[in-house]
Design a protein around this motif. Structure first.
Motif, PDB file in Angstrom:
ATOM      1  N   GLN A 295       0.829  -1.208   0.000  1.00  0.00           N
ATOM      2  CA  GLN A 295       0.000   0.000   0.000  1.00  0.00           C
ATOM      3  C   GLN A 295       0.863   1.258   0.000  1.00  0.00           C
ATOM      4  N   GLY A 296       2.177   1.092  -0.214  1.00  0.00           N
ATOM      5  CA  GLY A 296       3.057   2.250  -0.292  1.00  0.00           C
ATOM      6  C   GLY A 296       3.804   2.566   0.992  1.00  0.00           C
ATOM      7  N   ASP A 297       3.611   1.773   2.024  1.00  0.00           N
ATOM      8  CA  ASP A 297       4.312   2.037   3.279  1.00  0.00           C
ATOM      9  C   ASP A 297       5.791   1.697   3.144  1.00  0.00           C
ATOM     10  N   ARG A 298       6.619   2.459   3.878  1.00  0.00           N
ATOM     11  CA  ARG A 298       8.073   2.298   3.801  1.00  0.00           C
ATOM     12  C   ARG A 298       8.669   2.189   5.197  1.00  0.00           C
ATOM     13  N   ALA A 299       9.881   1.650   5.243  1.00  0.00           N
ATOM     14  CA  ALA A 299      10.595   1.532   6.512  1.00  0.00           C
ATOM     15  C   ALA A 299      11.143   2.891   6.928  1.00  0.00           C
ATOM     16  N   THR A 300      11.159   3.149   8.251  1.00  0.00           N
ATOM     17  CA  THR A 300      11.724   4.383   8.795  1.00  0.00           C
ATOM     18  C   THR A 300      12.919   4.109   9.706  1.00  0.00           C
ATOM     19  N   GLU A 301      13.016   2.895  10.213  1.00  0.00           N
ATOM     20  CA  GLU A 301      14.128   2.528  11.099  1.00  0.00           C
ATOM     21  C   GLU A 301      14.281   1.014  11.089  1.00  0.00           C
TER      22      GLU A 301
ATOM     23  N   ALA B  89      10.978  15.149  11.047  1.00  0.00           N
ATOM     24  CA  ALA B  89      12.225  15.921  11.159  1.00  0.00           C
ATOM     25  C   ALA B  89      13.417  14.984  11.361  1.00  0.00           C
ATOM     26  N   MET B  90      13.229  13.935  12.159  1.00  0.00           N
ATOM     27  CA  MET B  90      14.322  12.971  12.396  1.00  0.00           C
ATOM     28  C   MET B  90      14.691  12.241  11.105  1.00  0.00           C
ATOM     29  N   ILE B  91      13.663  11.879  10.334  1.00  0.00           N
ATOM     30  CA  ILE B  91      13.891  11.111   9.109  1.00  0.00           C
ATOM     31  C   ILE B  91      14.598  11.951   8.039  1.00  0.00           C
ATOM     32  N   ARG B  92      14.268  13.250   8.017  1.00  0.00           N
ATOM     33  CA  ARG B  92      14.889  14.122   7.014  1.00  0.00           C
ATOM     34  C   ARG B  92      16.413  14.115   7.129  1.00  0.00           C
ATOM     35  N   GLN B  93      16.919  13.954   8.351  1.00  0.00           N
ATOM     36  CA  GLN B  93      18.368  13.991   8.575  1.00  0.00           C
ATOM     37  C   GLN B  93      19.010  12.601   8.497  1.00  0.00           C
ATOM     38  N   ALA B  94      18.184  11.564   8.256  1.00  0.00           N
ATOM     39  CA  ALA B  94      18.698  10.190   8.274  1.00  0.00           C
ATOM     40  C   ALA B  94      19.305   9.820   6.919  1.00  0.00           C
ATOM     41  N   PRO B  95      20.212   8.820   6.906  1.00  0.00           N
ATOM     42  CA  PRO B  95      20.736   8.330   5.630  1.00  0.00           C
ATOM     43  C   PRO B  95      19.627   7.696   4.793  1.00  0.00           C
TER      44      PRO B  95
END
Length: 204
Positions: A18-24, A62-68
């Motif tokens: 459904q378009g969901d993605r991993a964040t961590e 905001a945390m994800i924006r700075q992640a690799p």
DNA sequence: TGCCAGGCCCTCTTTAGGGCCTT
């Protein structure tokens, strides 16, 4: 027990279809009941985290924006685990995301998953709930940190797996607990688990 | 516009329905 890699994903939802993605993601290597190595990273898949999920996990946009990038993190974590067999709590969920994120970097899974949820239903049938946090409390295992963060959940799933391996030794006299045996047990109908384990022990 | 996961597991089951578990 042979070394296994216990992994946990945090994601934007329940379904990569459904378009969901991993964040961590976190992966811990468990050998003879002890965590011997750890990998953990936030990952930026370029999608927005719904506010409900931000509240659930504490992982913000905001945390994800700075992640690799998700691609870089998936390359690193698959290199980290190599061919080591995988374990997750409700593995059907983590397996879906593992496969979907690997497909995006043109890699394929090299090993099978075992599932601590399916194993707990068979080996701890009297637990009031088989949620990870509830099982940790039921078995008096240490709380590793904030629930719904990847490393804490992976460490708690690893503790749970060690506890389940101990149950197999203590209740069923099984000395050598292998990933292959865990996969076999999780596939046996719940009502026939004791019978299957007794048969396995006799064959050793 | 309206829909929206999917596999496991139990039961008042198998020509089905609903709760559990993951985020």
């Amino acid at each position: 027990m042979e070394v296994v890699a216990v992994i946990d994903f945090e994601t934007t939802g329940l379904s990569p279809a459904q378009g969901d993605r991993a964040t961590e993601i976190a992966a811990v290597l468990l050998e003879n009941g002890k965590i011997v190595d750890r990998y953990q990273s936030l990952m930026n898949a370029g999608v927005r985290i719904p506010s409900f999920i931000e509240g659930l996990t504490g992982i913000s946009n905001a945390m994800i924006r700075q992640a690799p990038s998700a691609a870089d993190v998936m390359r690193e974590v698959t290199d980290f685990v190599g061919d080591i067999p995988l374990v997750a709590h409700n593995a059907s969920f983590d397996c879906k995301f593992w496969d979907a994120e690997l497909q995006r970097i043109n890699r394929t899974r090299r090993q099978e998953f075992a599932c601590s949820l399916l194993l707990s239903r068979r080996l701890l049938p009297h637990a009031p709930s088989h949620k990870l946090g509830a099982l940790v409390e039921f078995a008096n295992l240490p709380v590793a940190g904030r629930a719904h963060r990847a490393l804490a959940d992976a460490e708690m799933a690893a503790s749970l797996l060690s506890h389940l391996a101990e149950e197999l030794r203590r209740k069923f006299g099984i000395g050598q607990v292998t990933h292959e045996l865990l996969r076999k047990i999780q596939g046996v109908p719940k009502a026939k688990v004791e019978q299957a384990l007794a048969k396995h022990q006799q064959s050793q």
